[in-house]
Design a protein around this motif. Structure first.
Motif, PDB file in Angstrom:
ATOM      1  N   ILE A  90      45.108  44.473  49.754  1.00 55.78           N
ATOM      2  CA  ILE A  90      44.802  44.858  48.375  1.00 55.78           C
ATOM      3  C   ILE A  90      43.526  45.688  48.356  1.00 55.78           C
ATOM      4  CG2 ILE A  90      46.008  42.977  47.180  1.00 55.78           C
ATOM      5  CD1 ILE A  90      43.285  41.574  46.962  1.00 55.78           C
ATOM      6  N   ASN A  91      43.401  46.507  47.337  1.00 56.31           N
ATOM      7  CA  ASN A  91      42.263  47.432  47.241  1.00 56.31           C
ATOM      8  C   ASN A  91      41.862  47.542  45.776  1.00 56.31           C
ATOM      9  OD1 ASN A  91      42.107  51.066  47.381  1.00 56.31           O
ATOM     10  ND2 ASN A  91      40.464  49.604  47.626  1.00 56.31           N
ATOM     11  N   THR A  92      40.707  46.945  45.477  1.00 58.52           N
ATOM     12  CA  THR A  92      40.240  46.946  44.087  1.00 58.52           C
ATOM     13  C   THR A  92      38.741  47.202  44.036  1.00 58.52           C
ATOM     14  OG1 THR A  92      40.174  45.693  42.003  1.00 58.52           O
ATOM     15  CG2 THR A  92      39.987  44.384  44.019  1.00 58.52           C
ATOM     16  N   SER A 109      41.178  42.493  51.896  1.00 55.78           N
ATOM     17  CA  SER A 109      40.740  42.935  50.569  1.00 55.78           C
ATOM     18  C   SER A 109      39.684  44.024  50.718  1.00 55.78           C
ATOM     19  CB  SER A 109      40.170  41.733  49.805  1.00 55.78           C
ATOM     20  OG  SER A 109      39.705  42.154  48.547  1.00 55.78           O
ATOM     21  N   ASP A 110      40.104  45.249  50.425  1.00 60.17           N
ATOM     22  CA  ASP A 110      39.220  46.409  50.571  1.00 60.17           C
ATOM     23  C   ASP A 110      38.490  46.620  49.245  1.00 60.17           C
ATOM     24  OD1 ASP A 110      38.066  48.895  50.825  1.00 60.17           O
ATOM     25  OD2 ASP A 110      39.829  49.863  51.695  1.00 60.17           O
ATOM     26  N   GLU A 111      37.180  46.365  49.278  1.00 57.16           N
ATOM     27  CA  GLU A 111      36.396  46.373  48.030  1.00 57.16           C
ATOM     28  C   GLU A 111      35.339  47.461  48.050  1.00 57.16           C
ATOM     29  OE1 GLU A 111      35.257  42.276  47.190  1.00 57.16           O
ATOM     30  OE2 GLU A 111      37.225  41.547  47.826  1.00 57.16           O
ATOM     31  N   ILE A 112      35.658  48.559  48.735  1.00 55.50           N
ATOM     32  CA  ILE A 112      34.652  49.604  48.954  1.00 55.50           C
ATOM     33  C   ILE A 112      34.185  50.279  47.663  1.00 55.50           C
ATOM     34  CG2 ILE A 112      36.273  51.502  49.460  1.00 55.50           C
ATOM     35  CD1 ILE A 112      34.062  51.843  51.926  1.00 55.50           C
ATOM     36  N   TYR A 113      35.011  50.211  46.600  1.00 60.53           N
ATOM     37  CA  TYR A 113      34.588  50.823  45.320  1.00 60.53           C
ATOM     38  C   TYR A 113      34.045  49.783  44.337  1.00 60.53           C
ATOM     39  CZ  TYR A 113      37.067  54.926  47.020  1.00 60.53           C
ATOM     40  OH  TYR A 113      37.462  56.000  47.773  1.00 60.53           O
ATOM     41  N   GLU A 114      33.653  48.613  44.828  1.00 59.04           N
ATOM     42  CA  GLU A 114      33.303  47.504  43.909  1.00 59.04           C
ATOM     43  C   GLU A 114      32.209  47.868  42.907  1.00 59.04           C
ATOM     44  OE1 GLU A 114      31.131  44.017  45.183  1.00 59.04           O
ATOM     45  OE2 GLU A 114      30.071  45.150  46.685  1.00 59.04           O
ATOM     46  N   LYS A 115      31.287  48.748  43.305  1.00 59.57           N
ATOM     47  CA  LYS A 115      30.170  49.069  42.396  1.00 59.57           C
ATOM     48  C   LYS A 115      30.522  50.189  41.429  1.00 59.57           C
ATOM     49  CE  LYS A 115      27.084  46.351  44.249  1.00 59.57           C
ATOM     50  NZ  LYS A 115      26.367  45.329  43.536  1.00 59.57           N
ATOM     51  N   ILE A 116      31.630  50.882  41.701  1.00 61.61           N
ATOM     52  CA  ILE A 116      31.968  52.040  40.859  1.00 61.61           C
ATOM     53  C   ILE A 116      33.025  51.585  39.857  1.00 61.61           C
ATOM     54  CG2 ILE A 116      32.646  54.472  40.877  1.00 61.61           C
ATOM     55  CD1 ILE A 116      31.655  54.526  43.808  1.00 61.61           C
ATOM     56  N   ILE A 117      32.532  50.912  38.827  1.00 63.34           N
ATOM     57  CA  ILE A 117      33.398  50.317  37.803  1.00 63.34           C
ATOM     58  C   ILE A 117      32.839  50.686  36.433  1.00 63.34           C
ATOM     59  CG2 ILE A 117      34.055  48.118  36.751  1.00 63.34           C
ATOM     60  CD1 ILE A 117      34.684  46.980  39.324  1.00 63.34           C
ATOM     61  N   GLY A 171      35.934  46.511  32.819  1.00 57.47           N
ATOM     62  CA  GLY A 171      36.522  45.392  33.566  1.00 57.47           C
ATOM     63  C   GLY A 171      35.525  44.834  34.555  1.00 57.47           C
ATOM     64  N   GLU A 172      35.967  43.841  35.293  1.00 55.88           N
ATOM     65  CA  GLU A 172      35.074  43.124  36.186  1.00 55.88           C
ATOM     66  C   GLU A 172      35.677  43.059  37.579  1.00 55.88           C
ATOM     67  OE1 GLU A 172      32.894  38.811  36.090  1.00 55.88           O
ATOM     68  OE2 GLU A 172      33.759  39.563  34.235  1.00 55.88           O
ATOM     69  N   HIS A 173      34.805  43.120  38.580  1.00 55.31           N
ATOM     70  CA  HIS A 173      35.294  43.034  39.953  1.00 55.31           C
ATOM     71  C   HIS A 173      35.327  41.581  40.419  1.00 55.31           C
ATOM     72  CE1 HIS A 173      35.941  43.991  44.147  1.00 55.31           C
ATOM     73  NE2 HIS A 173      34.953  43.179  44.453  1.00 55.31           N
ATOM     74  N   TYR A 174      36.455  41.192  41.011  1.00 52.56           N
ATOM     75  CA  TYR A 174      36.559  39.855  41.599  1.00 52.56           C
ATOM     76  C   TYR A 174      36.859  39.987  43.084  1.00 52.56           C
ATOM     77  CZ  TYR A 174      36.903  38.229  36.802  1.00 52.56           C
ATOM     78  OH  TYR A 174      36.641  37.969  35.482  1.00 52.56           O
ATOM     79  N   SER A 175      36.183  39.164  43.868  1.00 52.02           N
ATOM     80  CA  SER A 175      36.458  39.129  45.307  1.00 52.02           C
ATOM     81  C   SER A 175      37.399  37.966  45.571  1.00 52.02           C
ATOM     82  CB  SER A 175      35.164  38.934  46.096  1.00 52.02           C
ATOM     83  OG  SER A 175      34.365  40.073  45.993  1.00 52.02           O
ATOM     84  N   ILE A 176      38.555  38.255  46.122  1.00 52.25           N
ATOM     85  CA  ILE A 176      39.559  37.214  46.323  1.00 52.25           C
ATOM     86  C   ILE A 176      39.073  36.136  47.296  1.00 52.25           C
ATOM     87  CG2 ILE A 176      40.867  38.385  48.146  1.00 52.25           C
ATOM     88  CD1 ILE A 176      43.448  37.510  46.619  1.00 52.25           C
ATOM     89  N   ALA A 177      38.148  36.516  48.196  1.00 51.08           N
ATOM     90  CA  ALA A 177      37.625  35.535  49.159  1.00 51.08           C
ATOM     91  C   ALA A 177      36.807  34.445  48.481  1.00 51.08           C
ATOM     92  CB  ALA A 177      36.777  36.228  50.224  1.00 51.08           C
ATOM     93  N   SER A 178      36.415  34.675  47.208  1.00 53.55           N
ATOM     94  CA  SER A 178      35.635  33.664  46.499  1.00 53.55           C
ATOM     95  C   SER A 178      36.547  32.626  45.835  1.00 53.55           C
ATOM     96  CB  SER A 178      34.760  34.329  45.424  1.00 53.55           C
ATOM     97  OG  SER A 178      35.560  34.826  44.372  1.00 53.55           O
ATOM     98  N   PHE A 179      37.863  32.877  45.833  1.00 57.07           N
ATOM     99  CA  PHE A 179      38.789  31.930  45.202  1.00 57.07           C
ATOM    100  C   PHE A 179      38.995  30.727  46.123  1.00 57.07           C
ATOM    101  CE2 PHE A 179      41.308  35.193  42.410  1.00 57.07           C
ATOM    102  CZ  PHE A 179      40.105  35.712  41.961  1.00 57.07           C
ATOM    103  N   GLU A 180      39.288  29.605  45.506  1.00 60.90           N
ATOM    104  CA  GLU A 180      39.432  28.355  46.267  1.00 60.90           C
ATOM    105  C   GLU A 180      40.475  28.499  47.378  1.00 60.90           C
ATOM    106  OE1 GLU A 180      39.883  25.008  43.741  1.00 60.90           O
ATOM    107  OE2 GLU A 180      40.034  23.660  45.468  1.00 60.90           O
TER     108      GLU A 180
END
Ligand SMILES: Cc1ncc(COP(=O)(O)O)c(C=O)c1O
Length: 395
Positions: free
Chosen positions: A162-164, A194-202, A205-214
């Motif tokens: 995924i890439n968000t 999970s490719d989050e290379i654009y996380e700061k360019i938003i 909406g809000e960025h969520y990192s899937i690795a933070s999910f239980e």
């Protein structure tokens, strides 16, 4: 090698070669195809690389990266992304792209299947094939915010990519969609890259990192880097976060291939993370202005697009995207990327606004003239990538 024959040179290259030829002929080329910020790397980051060199920090470093940077990245992802990483869970690499390459080399075995969401950034498919595995393309829904991944998981599925925020659509995935991916990953025992290379360019909406999910930390490889956030594309610095075992294996390959990212670049990365972040806010403000200008221009011209909430691309629907891209370049000297570069969406082109304000204005005025000649009727080409022949990839 057989699998290299399957990897196609990207459609982007054809357009950029043509753009270069036209530039050489002195044509007023406007490049809206590059996926890199046009800003200079912030000065305090540049200076820290120079200082590192002057201080003699030009020797080999630990292959996983300098400890100060591993600490800083672990701290960043804990605080900003809610990912419970220790420095042992981090590897820094020469660019996010190499982190993706390493993760796939480590986790994929011959015959494994990897789910890619169509459309997707150009290099995932090639990296899956280079790891002797098979890409399984799953089309997004009509809003490009969800995808029926559940229908495509088999006993061979090893990973979902995924890439968000997304390249090329600019979509920022919702927490609900990511929760669905997380549940599928846990239920079927598959990894998520999970490719989050654009996380700061938003912008919305809000960025969520899937690795933070239980339950997801152990099964996620989070990819990030400095190219987009700090305008450091040519420096080549990225990183991955994963469980220790995966990081250890990635480091094994890195240590025997590129050794580590360039020493003084790592010190610059440390400054980027630890230093003043107003440079990022300033760049995002400029990107947002350009995005808004392009969207209102497209609305006026009457071209539809996927509404971009992040990254710096607009994926717009034009009819035959390949013909559009070639003719737009030949007739109006504007380079955009045909949708076919990203999967099966041949009726789209990707416009990058990581370029000057003048180029954005020029793009809109040339587009207005061009679409009057180019029939932008909406066509469905039905060129579904699921029908691509990867059949005997490992044969
Ligand atoms: C989605 C995505 N991932 C990864 C990368 C690679 O970034 P890097 O320059 O850190 O290798 C890019 C660059 O275009 C990208 O768009």
């Amino acid at each position: 090698m057989r699998r290299l024959k399957i990897i196609k040179p990207s459609a982007t290259l054809r357009i950029s070669a043509l753009a270069k030829e036209l530039l050489k002929e002195g044509k007023p080329v406007v490049n809206m195809s590059a996926g890199e910020p046009d800003f200079k790397t912030p000065q305090h980051i540049v200076e820290s690389a120079i200082n590192a060199l002057n201080e003699g920090k030009h020797f080999y470093t630990p292959t996983r990266g300098i400890p100060e940077l591993l600490d800083a990245i672990a701290e960043k992802v804990n605080v900003e992304n809610g990912i419970p990483a220790k420095p042992e869970n981090v590897i820094v690499t020469p660019g996010a792209k190499y982190a993706i390459f390493l993760a796939m080399q480590v986790l994929l075995d011959e015959g494994d299947e990897v789910i890619l969401l169509d459309p997707a950034w150009v290099s995932y498919e090639a990296n899956v094939i280079m790891a002797n595995s098979k890409p399984v393309w799953v089309k997004h829904d009509e809003k490009f915010e969800d995808a029926p991944i559940e229908d495509h998981i088999t006993s061979k599925t090893k990973m979902i990519v995924i890439n968000t925020p997304n390249n090329p659509t600019g979509v920022v995935y919702s927490k609900d969609f990511l929760k669905k991916v997380a549940d599928l990953s846990i239920d079927h025992n598959v990894y998520v890259l999970s490719d989050e290379i654009y996380e700061k360019i938003i912008y919305e909406g809000e960025h969520y990192s899937i690795a933070s999910f239980e339950g997801m930390f152990e099964r996620t490889i989070t990819i990030n880097g400095f190219s987009k956030t700090y305008s450091m594309t040519g420096w080549r610095l990225g990183y991955a976060i994963a469980c220790e075992e995966i990081i250890r294996d990635m480091n094994k390959i890195q240590s025997h291939s590129v050794s580590h990212p360039t020493s003084f670049v790592q010190y610059a990365g440390l400054t980027a993370l630890k230093g003043d972040q107003s440079c990022v806010e300033e760049m995002v403000r400029k990107f947002r202005r350009r995005r808004d200008k392009i969207l209102s221009g497209l609305n006026e011209i009457g071209i539809s697009y996927i509404y971009p909430k992040g990254a710096f691309y607009v994926f717009m629907k034009v009819g035959d995207g390949t013909e559009f891209a070639e003719r737009f370049l030949k007739e109006e000297f504007v380079a955009v990327t045909p949708g076919e570069a990203f999967g099966s969406y041949r009726e789209y082109v990707r416009v990058s606004y990581a370029t000057s304000d003048e180029n954005v204005d020029e793009f809109l005025s040339r587009l207005d003239g061009f679409v009057k000649r180019f029939k932008c009727q909406v066509l469905s080409f039905g060129n579904d990538l699921k029908s691509r022949d990867y059949g005997d990839l490992n044969g």
